[in-house]
Design a protein around this motif. Structure first.
Motif, mmCIF file in Angstrom:
data_model
loop_
_atom_site.group_PDB
_atom_site.id
_atom_site.type_symbol
_atom_site.label_atom_id
_atom_site.label_comp_id
_atom_site.label_asym_id
_atom_site.label_seq_id
_atom_site.Cartn_x
_atom_site.Cartn_y
_atom_site.Cartn_z
ATOM 1 N N SER A 40 0.770 -0.927 0.279
ATOM 2 C CA SER A 40 0.042 -0.154 -0.007
ATOM 3 C C SER A 40 0.813 1.246 -0.037
ATOM 4 C CB SER A 40 -0.773 0.108 1.092
ATOM 5 O OG SER A 40 -0.195 -0.208 2.326
ATOM 6 N N GLY A 41 0.315 2.353 -0.616
ATOM 7 C CA GLY A 41 1.091 3.307 -0.773
ATOM 8 C C GLY A 41 1.082 4.291 0.740
ATOM 9 N N THR A 42 1.916 5.383 0.703
ATOM 10 C CA THR A 42 2.164 6.141 1.902
ATOM 11 C C THR A 42 0.937 6.817 2.200
ATOM 12 O OG1 THR A 42 3.201 7.715 0.422
ATOM 13 C CG2 THR A 42 4.631 6.294 2.168
ATOM 14 N N ASN A 43 -0.058 7.174 1.365
ATOM 15 C CA ASN A 43 -1.386 7.885 1.645
ATOM 16 C C ASN A 43 -2.252 6.842 2.514
ATOM 17 O OD1 ASN A 43 -1.658 6.102 -0.424
ATOM 18 N ND2 ASN A 43 -3.490 6.921 -1.029
ATOM 19 N N ILE A 44 -2.161 5.440 2.753
ATOM 20 C CA ILE A 44 -2.935 4.771 3.422
ATOM 21 C C ILE A 44 -2.330 4.397 4.832
ATOM 22 C CG2 ILE A 44 -3.660 2.376 3.686
ATOM 23 C CD1 ILE A 44 -3.964 2.549 0.350
ATOM 24 N N ARG A 45 -3.083 4.681 5.711
ATOM 25 C CA ARG A 45 -2.731 4.382 7.214
ATOM 26 C C ARG A 45 -3.607 3.701 8.149
ATOM 27 N NH1 ARG A 45 2.487 3.529 9.142
ATOM 28 N NH2 ARG A 45 2.426 3.867 11.331
ATOM 29 N N VAL A 46 -3.782 2.542 8.427
ATOM 30 C CA VAL A 46 -4.947 1.916 9.126
ATOM 31 C C VAL A 46 -4.289 2.250 10.692
ATOM 32 C CG1 VAL A 46 -5.753 -0.113 9.942
ATOM 33 C CG2 VAL A 46 -4.925 0.100 7.607
ATOM 34 N N ARG A 47 -5.319 3.191 11.271
ATOM 35 C CA ARG A 47 -5.111 3.516 12.439
ATOM 36 C C ARG A 47 -4.615 2.318 13.623
ATOM 37 N NH1 ARG A 47 -9.755 4.406 16.530
ATOM 38 N NH2 ARG A 47 -11.033 3.954 14.735
ATOM 39 N N GLY A 48 -3.637 2.473 14.517
ATOM 40 C CA GLY A 48 -3.171 1.549 15.412
ATOM 41 C C GLY A 48 -2.419 0.297 14.772
ATOM 42 N N MET A 49 -3.418 -0.370 14.139
ATOM 43 C CA MET A 49 -2.571 -1.785 13.439
ATOM 44 C C MET A 49 -1.586 -1.613 12.801
ATOM 45 S SD MET A 49 -6.289 -4.080 13.060
ATOM 46 C CE MET A 49 -5.233 -5.546 12.368
ATOM 47 N N GLU A 50 -1.513 -0.661 12.059
ATOM 48 C CA GLU A 50 -0.417 -0.630 10.818
ATOM 49 C C GLU A 50 0.830 -0.156 11.544
ATOM 50 O OE1 GLU A 50 -1.323 1.649 7.201
ATOM 51 O OE2 GLU A 50 0.481 0.720 6.497
ATOM 52 N N ASP A 51 0.820 0.132 12.832
ATOM 53 C CA ASP A 51 2.208 0.609 13.767
ATOM 54 C C ASP A 51 2.901 -0.609 13.940
ATOM 55 O OD1 ASP A 51 0.901 2.929 13.993
ATOM 56 O OD2 ASP A 51 0.545 2.744 16.087
ATOM 57 N N TYR A 52 2.381 -1.772 13.552
ATOM 58 C CA TYR A 52 3.147 -3.221 14.183
ATOM 59 C C TYR A 52 3.314 -3.954 13.133
ATOM 60 C CZ TYR A 52 1.282 -1.891 18.539
ATOM 61 O OH TYR A 52 0.789 -1.235 19.921
ATOM 62 N N ARG A 53 2.653 -3.759 11.892
ATOM 63 C CA ARG A 53 2.972 -4.582 10.645
ATOM 64 C C ARG A 53 2.245 -4.102 9.449
ATOM 65 N NH1 ARG A 53 -1.259 -5.264 14.293
ATOM 66 N NH2 ARG A 53 -1.063 -7.354 14.996
ATOM 67 N N PRO A 54 2.642 -4.389 8.295
ATOM 68 C CA PRO A 54 2.002 -3.724 7.083
ATOM 69 C C PRO A 54 0.720 -4.621 6.905
ATOM 70 C CG PRO A 54 3.659 -5.588 6.431
ATOM 71 C CD PRO A 54 3.683 -5.426 7.953
ATOM 72 N N ILE A 55 -0.122 -4.030 5.977
ATOM 73 C CA ILE A 55 -1.633 -4.586 6.093
ATOM 74 C C ILE A 55 -1.766 -5.955 5.544
ATOM 75 C CG2 ILE A 55 -3.970 -4.013 4.898
ATOM 76 C CD1 ILE A 55 -3.132 -1.154 4.598
ATOM 77 N N GLY A 56 -0.870 -6.286 4.627
ATOM 78 C CA GLY A 56 -0.814 -7.642 4.359
ATOM 79 C C GLY A 56 -0.811 -8.751 5.370
#
Lengths: 379, 372
Positions: free
Chosen positions: B11-27
């Motif tokens: 995912s591009g830098t424009n996408i950020r999933v609150r909280g969860m993405e601090d620990y791992r990529p969305i995949g």
């Protein structure tokens, strides 16, 4: 092998005829247990967890499924270099006729050539149809400390049931002084679990002699162990504490499944340090519908539950339709119970369909009903 | 046999999933209890007969590399096939220059070396099932230069807000790729999935660099819409873009409905593979009360669960109530705790806080390994 110089041989040729229709098409070690396992997963996982990396599995009765199942050694992590699970059905050899395995000892005798390719110092003989978790490395350590010729795992059974087992009478140090097969008046309650460690050189010699003996049953319990004692060899008992079950009948297979419903049950399949490995099936997690009711149950992936499940164990992909009731029962993999049907005190075999509103089993039956044929629904 | 190189993009830098993405990529997000989001694109490729797959990772590779391993569990041929994990190296994770184009350029030799004449590029952060073999056949038959997969939605005002939309002419020709600004409800959401010749892909990647150092693959395809024959093809069935916490939550909750689940899963013909954890089945005790939920293996359940997704190895204690929530693996919900409309991350323990109640429109989030 390098780890402990011990090779394991699992005896998995038995039919388990008291399991009736469940073992019509598969050998007993391949019978499903505990939601997602097959019985043979237990000795195989125990081997993997005990650091044994070469395992021979001796198959004979209805072995197609069992052979392909155990050959995938990867499931138990037994696929590293110098590691493997070998399927060993009876085979034709250059210097001997093709012959079925005549007994537990004969099954090993016929594979002396296989074992010799590894020339292990110790050999571990296991049964493929027992449910338990055991660290064989500890048993081997005791075997070495005692400088024993053979070590036999034993478990304390209730004294009033001891006459059903092969009983080991030991001295204070645990050295076996006498072995009695199903004694009428047992002197101890230490039952043999059919788990043996032998020094391979000694066992090899004995097996060769046993093969030639026309009066022998070629059986470890009946021939080899008594002979060792006669010869004054050093045999020790290894006391096992924990869950151990030989599921010989439909009732006892049902019971062993029911044991899993107890909180903190002794088998503890959830223990992360001693996992039981099995086939990895590709299914969804289990689905529980809006009108479902579940209490005291052991349920695995792929199940779809729309009805009621009480005191029951559901295997991979079992389905319970709306309004159906499963009480005190075991549903094996792929069983489909349609809407409104009631299953009580029953063990339903793999892939069986129970039709709409059908009633199977009863609350006050003496024995557990085995359902191995399709049950038609009520029209 | 689908003669394409599979590329799983990040995912591009424009996408950020609150909280969860601090620990791992969305995949690497846990999905529907036993899966991870990336299992869907890789299973699609594997089921389509693609057995050379490259997975690109922009940041925090740990959990993703652990999950993917050798890729054996995805049922790709272990000799002929290959699951190749590639990194965008030497860049800050949120650097604007850390684009997919720069990752492709860094690993260009691996792309060039693949023998396959086509590429199928799918995102690691979207959940859908699609047969890439059929799509590739379509693409070849149509004579288009590039085929883009899209999904028509009627809620683009409130959802899919950081997705791209396709602007199509009547012949399904793509006029442009535009960000979804949330000003119309009916939109064709681009599923960030591309099919084209490998040579064209390489050409575009190289061209992008000369146009702008910040360009992404979507940018360069948009810029090429005038010169090339770029076409959209509509996807039917379940589609979720995991691009914010709400979409992650909604995708999980919507799949509790078995009918919805069957629009994504077809276990016989299109299995979704994942790494097994060898957990034992889930144990329900006397006091358990569970309805409308999806439960993974290895859980111990004594409490009440309603309309929730429970991950592998969770413990729901006596008197606990879990409602409308997504519980990630190995979380513990303590005695008499009520959790409603929450995403509870892995290994979290909720013991002391007795009531944590969120809003379904904006679900709460409990951090990984937190004790509350």
């Amino acid at each position: 092998m390098k780890q402990n110089n011990m090779l394991a041989m699992i005896l998995a040729g038995g039919r388990g005829s008291r399991l009736h229709d469940l073992t019509n098409k598969v050998a007993k070690p391949a019978v499903s247990y505990g939601g997602k396992y097959r019985i043979v997963d237990f000795p195989l996982s125990n081997c993997a967890n005990s650091g044994i990396d070469v395992v021979g599995v001796l198959t004979q009765y209805e072995s197609i499924l069992l052979n392909s199942y155990v050959a995938a050694g990867r499931r138990w992590g037994l696929d590293a270099k110098d590691s493997g699970v070998y399927v060993l059905p009876p085979r034709e050899k250059a210097d001997a006729n093709l012959d079925v395995y005549r007994g537990t000892a004969d099954a090993i005798s016929q594979n002396i050539d296989f074992i010799d390719t590894y020339s292990p110092e110790y050999i571990l003989i296991l049964s493929g149809d027992h449910i338990y978790k055991m660290n064989y490395a500890k048993m081997l350590a005791e075997h070495k400390t005692h400088n024993a010729d053979a070590t036999i795992a034993v478990i304390g059974v209730p004294m009033n049931e001891a006459s059903r087992f092969g009983i080991m009478n030991t001295d204070e140090e645990g050295r076996i002084v006498e072995f009695e097969e199903k004694p009428e008046h047992p002197k101890s309650n230490l039952a043999s679990m059919g788990i043996y460690i032998f020094n391979w050189k000694l066992l090899r010699k004995m097996l060769i002699a046993d093969m030639k003996d026309p009066d022998s049953n070629h059986d470890f319990g009946k021939d080899i162990i008594p002979q060792l004692l006669n010869d004054g060899k050093t045999l020790y008992a290894y006391k096992f504490k924990g869950y151990w079950k030989d599921v010989g009948t439909i009732d006892s297979l049902w019971e062993a499944n029911m044991d899993l419903l107890d909180k903190n049950n002794e088998l503890d399949l959830n223990d992360p340090t001693w996992k039981i490995y099995t086939e990895d099936v590709t299914t969804l997690p289990h689905y529980i519908g809006p009108d479902a009711k579940i209490n005291r149950a052991f349920i695995t992936q792929g199940c779809i539950i729309e009805g009621e499940v009480k005191n029951s164990v559901l295997f991979t992909g079992a389905e319970v339709g709306p309004g159906a009731k499963i009480i005190d029962s075991v549903l094996m993999p792929g069983v489909k119970v349609e809407a409104g049907a009631v299953v009580q005190r029953a063990l339903v075999a793999d892939g069986i369909k129970i039709g709409k509103d059908a009633v199977v089993g009863s609350a006050d039956s003496e024995h557990i009903e085995l359902v191995a044929k399709r049950v038609k629904g009520v029209e | 046999m689908c003669d394409a190189l599979g590329i799983v993009n990040f995912s591009g830098t424009n996408i950020r999933v609150r909280g969860m993405e601090d620990y791992r990529p969305i995949g690497a997000f846990s999905f529907l209890g036993r899966y991870r989001v990336i299992d869907f694109p890789i299973s699609n490729m594997s089921n389509s007969g693609i057995d050379r797959i490259q997975v690109y990772i922009r940041r925090k590779p740990r959990s993703l590399t652990e999950h993917l391993g050798t890729g054996r569990h995805y049922n790709i041929n272990s000799k002929r096939g290959k699951l190749h994990i590639l990194f965008a190296e030497g860049k800050d994770e949120n650097d604007i220059y850390n684009t997919d184009i720069s990752a492709f350029l860094e690993n260009m030799e691996c792309i060039e070396r693949a023998h396959n004449p086509y590429v199928v590029i799918a995102p690691s952060y979207m959940v859908y099932s699609a047969n890439f073999d059929t799509l590739l056949q379509n693409h070849i038959d149509s004579g288009a230069d590039i085929t883009l997969l899209y999904h028509s939605v009627d809620n683009a005002k409130e959802a899919f807000l950081n997705c791209t939309t396709l602007n199509l002419n009547r012949q399904k020709g793509v006029l442009s790729l535009e960000p979804n600004r949330g000003n119309a409800k009916d939109r064709k959401i681009f599923m960030d999935t591309y099919i084209m010749k490998k040579d064209l892909f390489i050409e575009l990647v190289k061209k992008a660099k000369s146009l702008s150092s910040m360009y992404t693959l979507a940018d360069v395809v948009n810029a090429a819409c005038n010169e090339l024959d770029v076409r959209g093809i509509s996807h039917r069935g379940f589609f979720a873009s995991i691009t914010d916490l709400e979409s992650f939550y909604n995708a999980n909750i919507s799949l509790i409905d078995f009918k919805t689940a069957t629009s994504l899963f077809d276990n016989e013909n299109w299995p979704v593979y994942t790494r097994t954890n060898d957990s034992c089945p889930t144990q329900y005790f006397e006091t358990a009360d569970v309805k409308s939920s999806v439960v993974s293996n290895g859980c111990l359940i004594e409490g009440t669960i309603e309309n929730s997704v429970i991950g592998r190895g969770c413990v729901i204690k006596k008197g606990a109530v879990v409602k409308n929530s997504v519980i990630l693996p190995e979380a513990i919900i303590g005695e008499n705790v009520t959790v409603d409309c929450q995403v509870v991350d892995k290994h979290a323990k909720i013991i002391h806080a007795k009531e944590i109640i969120g809003d379904p429109k904006r679900p709460g989030y409990i951090r990984r390994e937190d004790t509350l």
